[in-house]
Every structure is written in structure tokens, then in C-alpha cells.
Enzyme design. Structure first.
Site, PDB file in Angstrom:
ATOM      1  CE  LYS A 155      73.514  44.561  11.476  1.00 52.71           C
ATOM      2  NZ  LYS A 155      73.225  45.839  10.797  1.00 52.71           N
TER       3      LYS A 155
ATOM      4  CE1 TYR B 143      92.359  52.300  22.841  1.00 50.03           C
ATOM      5  CE2 TYR B 143      92.548  52.593  25.219  1.00 50.03           C
ATOM      6  CZ  TYR B 143      92.661  51.793  24.096  1.00 50.03           C
ATOM      7  OH  TYR B 143      93.059  50.484  24.221  1.00 50.03           O
TER       8      TYR B 143
ATOM      9  CE  LYS C  56      89.798  49.890  23.298  1.00 51.69           C
ATOM     10  NZ  LYS C  56      89.655  48.749  22.381  1.00 51.69           N
TER      11      LYS C  56
ATOM     12  CB  THR D 292     101.149  45.618  21.305  1.00 46.76           C
ATOM     13  OG1 THR D 292     100.396  46.805  21.620  1.00 46.76           O
ATOM     14  CG2 THR D 292     100.595  44.447  22.104  1.00 46.76           C
TER      15      THR D 292
END
Ligand SMILES: NC(=O)c1ccc[n+]([C@@H]2O[C@H](COP(=O)([O-])OP(=O)(O)OC[C@H]3O[C@@H](n4cnc5c(N)ncnc54)[C@H](O)[C@@H]3O)[C@@H](O)[C@H]2O)c1
Length: 263
Positions: free
Chosen positions: A130, A163, A167, A198
Site C-alpha cells: 500500500k 503460514y 502465503k 536460512t
């Protein structure tokens, strides 16, 4: 004359969640592509952000640091304003910040755990899109908005229900925003990584489960031989999507998963 001026504008990219992992790698890659980068993460990661910025400057790039919690609208607004003031504009927004939460089946997830994941992964992406879009529309020179989805935004996996839902939502936001912003020459796309090494996917138990990433692979019901990737494979795609030549790609969520999920 106008084209000379346009050619001298250095494009600015803001990357959220850039103190580590995929966000850090994207920031390093965009800086080496010649963009001025603004590195965001939460305030407690300021020192890590400063280290990434210092590495980028040592390599000849330009970087600033801007802390903000992407789930808070005041923060995202202030972050965007600061980037525009200090870096000279905003051309590429990479809404990368995200959290995974503990592995557990949906019937054991608390409402608070669910809300936290949605706040960062959905509201954070929405607010990043936004405020970037508002600034890019004001600038009138187009732009690139890129969000972090996941292969779990294409298919449900066990033990990561909230999660997965978050997504899927990123894909929805990306589709809608792409259609809305087309008229302003702003493209909106998302990357959907598979298992990337990661800290989101590295656990102490990996040593007994079969190596780096193996605990995450096992927890979401994938087979042990599932391929895992390094953050560079995502940064490379983002580098391309951020380029002017990628202007004809919009509304896409691109899966990069080593073939776990062919489309
Ligand atoms: N690693 C993977 O395998 C993988 C797979 C699919 C999708 N992704 C997505 O890619 C993105 C990056 O993941 P990663 O693997 O680098 O994870 P990571 O945990 O290493 O890094 C995420 C970063 O986001 C930051 N962050 C969290 N909440 C924030 C907030 N409210 N405001 C600002 N920053 C915040 C964290 O501090 C952290 O530095 C995430 O959106 C993640 O969901 C990762």
C-alpha cells in the site's frame, strides 16, 4: 534533455526483513545491480542491519537503514517517508519480512499464534504494498513491487497451517494489486521459495535428521531427498523482476523450489 535527467536517477529499493537470510541476500544483490538500497527490519535487529549496510558500502554500493515493524501501519508509513527523504524516492519494494511459527497441526494452534503470523505475513505485506504504491503513483515513474509468498502459498503442507494461509493471501494481494497498478506502470509479483537454507529452516535437530533443512522438510511431510537451496537463487529472480526489462511480467507468483512442485 528529459531523457538525460531520467538516466541520472538512481533507483531506490526498500527490502523488508533484510538483516539476514533471503532479505539480506536480495539487498546485497540489488545493491550490486546498482540500486540504492534501504534495509529494513525490526528495531532489535538494527546492529545486524548496520553490518549489512557496511558490507554493501565496502563493496561500492549505497545503503541506508530504516527500522520498522511491518505489521504496524504507522511504522510502515514512517519507513516509506524516511526512505523517500534519505534515499530520494522509492522504485522497488520487496515485502520480504515474514515469520513461520512453530510446527504444529492446526488443532493445536492458538488464536494468538495465528494472529501473529497473519499480522506479519499478511498485514505486513499489505501495508508494504500500500505505502509503496502510494509513493510510486505520486512519483509517476512506474515501479516494482515484489512480495514473499512460498510454495506453501500454492499447496497446503501439514504443521504450518497459519503460514500456508498467510502465503495464499500474499498471492491474492499480489494478483489484485497487479491489476490495480498496471495503469501506473507498476508491476506486482511474488516469489514462492521451496526450502531455502536460512535461519527459518535451520534447527539443532538437523544433525540427527539428515543435515541442513532436514527438520523443516520432515516437519512438513516432504521426503528426505527434497532439494534445498541457498538464498542466492531467490535474489537472482528478484534482481530480474526489479529490472526495467521485466515490465511485461505482473501478477505472477513464481515458484523456486528445485522441482518439488512443478506447475
Ligand atoms: N527460507 C525459506 O525456505 C522460505 C521459504 C518460503 C518463503 N520464505 C519467505 O521468505 C521471506 C524471508 O525468509 P527467510 O528465510 O529469509 O527468513 P528469516 O527468518 O531468516 O528472515 C526474516 C526476517 O524478517 C524479519 N521480520 C520478522 N518480523 C518482522 C516485522 N514485523 N517487521 C520487519 N521485519 C520482520 C526478521 O527479523 C528476519 O530478519 C519470509 O517471508 C519467508 O516466509 C522463506
Amino acid at each position: 534533455m528529459a531523457s538525460t535527467v531520467a538516466a541520472t536517477i538512481k533507483r531506490v529499493a526498500l527490502i523488508t526483513g533484510a538483516s539476514q537470510g533471503i532479505g539480506k541476500c536480495i539487498a546485497q544483490r540489488l545493491a550490486s545491480d546498482g540500486l540504492r538500497v534501504a534495509l529494513n527490519d525490526i528495531a532489535t535487529k538494527r546492529d545486524q542491519l548496520q553490518d549489512v549496510a557496511a558490507q554493501i558500502r565496502t563493496s561500492g554500493g549505497e545503503a541506508i537503514v530504516v527500522t520498522a515493524d511491518v505489521s504496524r501501519e504507522d511504522d510502515v508509513k514512517a519507513m516509506t517517508t524516511q526512505v523517500v527523504q534519505e534515499a530520494g524516492g522509492l522504485d522497488v519494494m520487496v515485502a520480504n519480512a515474514g515469520i513461520l511459527g512453530p510446527f504444529k497441526p492446526l488443532h493445536e494452534v492458538s488464536a494468538e499464534e495465528f494472529d501473529q503470523i497473519i499480522a506479519v505475513n499478511v498485514r505486513g505485506v499489505m501495508l508494504s504494498y500500500k505505502h509503496a504504491a502510494q509513493q510510486m503513483i505520486k512519483q509517476g515513474r512506474g515501479g516494482r513491487i515484489i512480495g514473499a509468498a512460498s510454495m506453501a502459498g500454492r499447496q497446503g503442507f501439514p504443521n504450518i497451517g497459519p503460514y500456508t494461509a498467510s502465503k495464499f493471501a500474499v498471492r491474492g494481494l499480489t494478483h489484485s494489486a497487479a491489476k490495480e497498478l498496471m495503469q501506473h506502470k507498476i508491476t506486482v509479483n511474488a516469489y514462492a521459495p521451496g526450502i531455502i537454507l536460512t535461519s527459518m529452516n535451520l534447527y539443532e535437530e538437523d544433525s540427527v535428521n539428515g543435515g541442513p533443512g532436514s527438520t523443516a522438510v520432515k516437519s512438513i511431510g516432504l521426503p528426505p531427498q527434497t532439494p534445498v537451496g541457498e538464498p542466492e537463487v531467490i535474489a537472482s529472480l528478484v534482481s530480474y523482476l526489479a529490472k526495467p526489462e521485466a515490465h511485461f511480467i505482473t501478477g505472477q507468483t513464481i515458484t523456486i523450489c528445485g522441482g518439488i512442485m512443478p506447475s
